[in-house]
Design a protein around this motif. Sequence first.
Motif, short mmCIF file in Angstrom:
data_model
loop_
_atom_site.label_atom_id
_atom_site.label_comp_id
_atom_site.label_asym_id
_atom_site.label_seq_id
_atom_site.Cartn_x
_atom_site.Cartn_y
_atom_site.Cartn_z
N PHE A 1 0.83 -1.25 0.21
CA PHE A 1 0.07 -0.03 0.19
C PHE A 1 0.79 1.30 0.07
O PHE A 1 0.42 2.36 -0.93
CB PHE A 1 -0.92 -0.01 1.21
CG PHE A 1 -2.46 -0.38 0.95
CD1 PHE A 1 -3.41 0.32 0.97
CD2 PHE A 1 -2.75 -1.67 0.83
CE1 PHE A 1 -4.45 -0.04 0.60
CE2 PHE A 1 -3.82 -2.30 0.70
CZ PHE A 1 -4.96 -1.52 0.55
N ILE B 1 -4.88 2.58 3.31
CA ILE B 1 -6.19 3.12 2.74
C ILE B 1 -5.96 4.70 2.89
O ILE B 1 -6.10 5.48 1.79
CB ILE B 1 -7.32 2.70 3.15
CG1 ILE B 1 -7.56 1.31 2.96
CG2 ILE B 1 -8.57 3.88 2.80
CD1 ILE B 1 -8.95 0.59 3.65
N ASN C 1 -5.47 7.26 -0.04
CA ASN C 1 -6.54 8.37 -0.25
C ASN C 1 -5.78 9.61 -0.46
O ASN C 1 -6.22 10.36 -1.33
CB ASN C 1 -7.35 8.32 0.92
CG ASN C 1 -8.50 7.21 0.97
OD1 ASN C 1 -8.74 6.62 -0.05
ND2 ASN C 1 -9.29 7.02 1.89
N THR D 1 -9.55 2.66 -3.00
CA THR D 1 -9.47 1.25 -2.59
C THR D 1 -10.82 0.63 -2.58
O THR D 1 -11.63 1.27 -1.90
CB THR D 1 -8.72 1.13 -1.12
OG1 THR D 1 -7.43 1.99 -1.30
CG2 THR D 1 -8.43 -0.12 -0.62
N THR E 1 -6.30 -1.98 -4.41
CA THR E 1 -5.85 -0.56 -4.55
C THR E 1 -5.15 0.16 -5.38
O THR E 1 -4.02 -0.59 -5.95
CB THR E 1 -5.26 -0.07 -2.91
OG1 THR E 1 -5.10 1.19 -2.61
CG2 THR E 1 -3.78 -0.77 -2.96
#
Length: 269
Positions: free
Chosen positions: A197, A222, A226, A232, A250
């Motif tokens: 991520f 996340i 963002n 995601t 994602t």
Amino acid sequence: MDKEKRDKLFDQAKDWVLEAGKNIREKINDPLQIDTKSNPNDLVTAMDKETEEFFANHIKQKYPGHSILSEEGFGDELDSLGGIVWIIDPIDGTMNFVHQKRNFAISVAIYEEGVGEIGLIYDVMADNMYQAKRGEGAYKNDVLLSQMDRNKQFEEAVFGLNHFWLCENRLVEEKRMQQFVKDIRGTRTYGSAALEFAFVAEGVMDGYLSMNLAPWDVAAGIVLVNETGGVTTNIDGTELNMLDKDSVLTCNPAIQDRLLNSYIKHGRK
């Protein structure tokens, strides 16, 4: 959450993450006590438990009204993300921790009423802190990460794929996913969802796909994604279940629709 409150929580959480990381580095060469959980490859060490207990004790002492959602049993039994919830993976990438002594991370997120306010992913051995506060951008250490390129070409994408789950689940059709791998520029596997991520947020990769991740694997990531303009979802393109395991996609929004519609949804078993 107002900015002052978010800033104070961020500073405290970051201090604890750095302290926990320092403890891991100091003990990295100590003999390991290793157990298994759901299967022989699902490892947990005494250090996973020690690190999670460190966070749980500090949070409960300083913020008794906050809840904890975590992997190793020191959290709360939750049926919602109401209030303020710390979502913690003490060592994401335990197999890497055991076998490589690198490529693992501490992942800590703070959510309020289901909204990700703070995300911290600490690459312990590289001493890189990926950090984000909602609405304030994402950073690697003190360097602001760039926004994702909305004109990214699908064929130029580099994707993180969890090959184990792609081969073993029945949610996607293998031949269609093989075509996906051929159509993009390349794939990578790092063995830590949190770091993958972070790499998507950093722009090292353009996306990451896995078929069975828990909330503590993805919560901090996340927030980071963002803040760099990413998106995601699960592999249906809908909102993730943040209280249970779910499939996870994602990525840069420029490649999401084609991936979902051409390779996943049309190839479902």
